[in-house]
Write a protein that holds these residues in place. Sequence first.
Motif, PDB file in Angstrom:
ATOM      1  N   THR A  94      14.106  63.946  26.254  1.00 28.30           N
ATOM      2  CA  THR A  94      14.400  64.115  27.670  1.00 28.30           C
ATOM      3  C   THR A  94      14.867  62.783  28.240  1.00 28.30           C
ATOM      4  O   THR A  94      14.715  61.733  27.619  1.00 28.30           O
ATOM      5  CB  THR A  94      13.159  64.594  28.443  1.00 28.30           C
ATOM      6  OG1 THR A  94      12.099  63.652  28.244  1.00 28.30           O
ATOM      7  CG2 THR A  94      12.723  65.963  27.981  1.00 28.30           C
ATOM      8  N   ASN A 153      22.627  64.851  29.013  1.00 28.70           N
ATOM      9  CA  ASN A 153      21.677  64.432  27.976  1.00 28.70           C
ATOM     10  C   ASN A 153      21.944  65.260  26.727  1.00 28.70           C
ATOM     11  O   ASN A 153      21.483  66.382  26.595  1.00 28.70           O
ATOM     12  CB  ASN A 153      20.235  64.627  28.455  1.00 28.70           C
ATOM     13  CG  ASN A 153      19.226  64.222  27.382  1.00 28.70           C
ATOM     14  OD1 ASN A 153      19.573  63.565  26.403  1.00 28.70           O
ATOM     15  ND2 ASN A 153      17.984  64.614  27.561  1.00 28.70           N
ATOM     16  N   GLY A 181      16.572  67.500  30.706  1.00 27.02           N
ATOM     17  CA  GLY A 181      16.127  67.845  29.360  1.00 27.02           C
ATOM     18  C   GLY A 181      17.257  67.824  28.363  1.00 27.02           C
ATOM     19  O   GLY A 181      18.426  67.688  28.714  1.00 27.02           O
TER      20      GLY A 181
END
Length: 291
Positions: free
Chosen positions: A217, A211, A249
């Motif tokens: 998130t 990510n 996250g």
Amino acid sequence: MEVAEGVRYQAWTFGGTVPGPVLHVREGDRITFVMKNRSDEEVTITDPAKGGSPFMNQVAENPYQKNSSAIMPMPHSMDFHAGTVAKDDKWRTIGPGETIKFDWIANYAGTYIYHCGTPSVLMHTAMGQHGVVVVSPKDGYPTDYEVDREYVIAQSEYYLTKGAGDLYTYDFEAASNNNPSHVVFNGHQTILHDQPLKANAGERVRFHFSNNGPSGTSSFHVIGGIFDRVWLEGHPFNEMRGMQTVLVGASGSATLDMIVPEEGKYILIDHEFVDAEKGATGTLKAGPRKN
């Protein structure tokens, strides 16, 4: 470059794509990194060298983002989350025309973001300066011998608003309020539907999921699938099993194994549906079971 149908903007990039090149090394490797800030010149990307980077060969064969050269002089830098170094000299900012060179050692296995660390880091990352480093564990994962397919997926956000002419521009207010216009896998809103990932029923598919944010998130999920093994951050000691959704996250990652149950289409999705409706979806297309 294009990030969705009819949406183009003047990106800031590493190597001409968003995300930038995928780097794949092994735990314990020493990496010598060289970067030149070429933001003040119209860069011509040469044909990939024979036997060179698989990533650059894939880009040459599949110019999906319809990239073209642009000039926007700007200071830039590099921050490798996989590197354990004092940032003072290595992560420092260089101006247009300048070059930086440094070494770092991949001391920890896992999947790591890299990004520009020049203020505003939010803006530089959102404009496209991010990518992924996969550091394979020196002793491997326990299921390595069973893996049939292996993919890297980077989730990221764009904060764009209609500008003058045909181009979109960075929306400072939207970025400050964490309200992205697009949330995407691998740089484009529809690429993983138009060009789905492939597998066959019964195969073990491994995803290196990062990510890259910069701010949101992700609740990564495959509709119709369960993650058989999950290594949080990609480290082999951080193993979990039988997970339906993995919470990642901003700047976090996971390495995930899924056994494809049967032939058909499986939807990759950020189960935070506000992001899914902005584009964070894709497809894994599974063929029939092979002997």
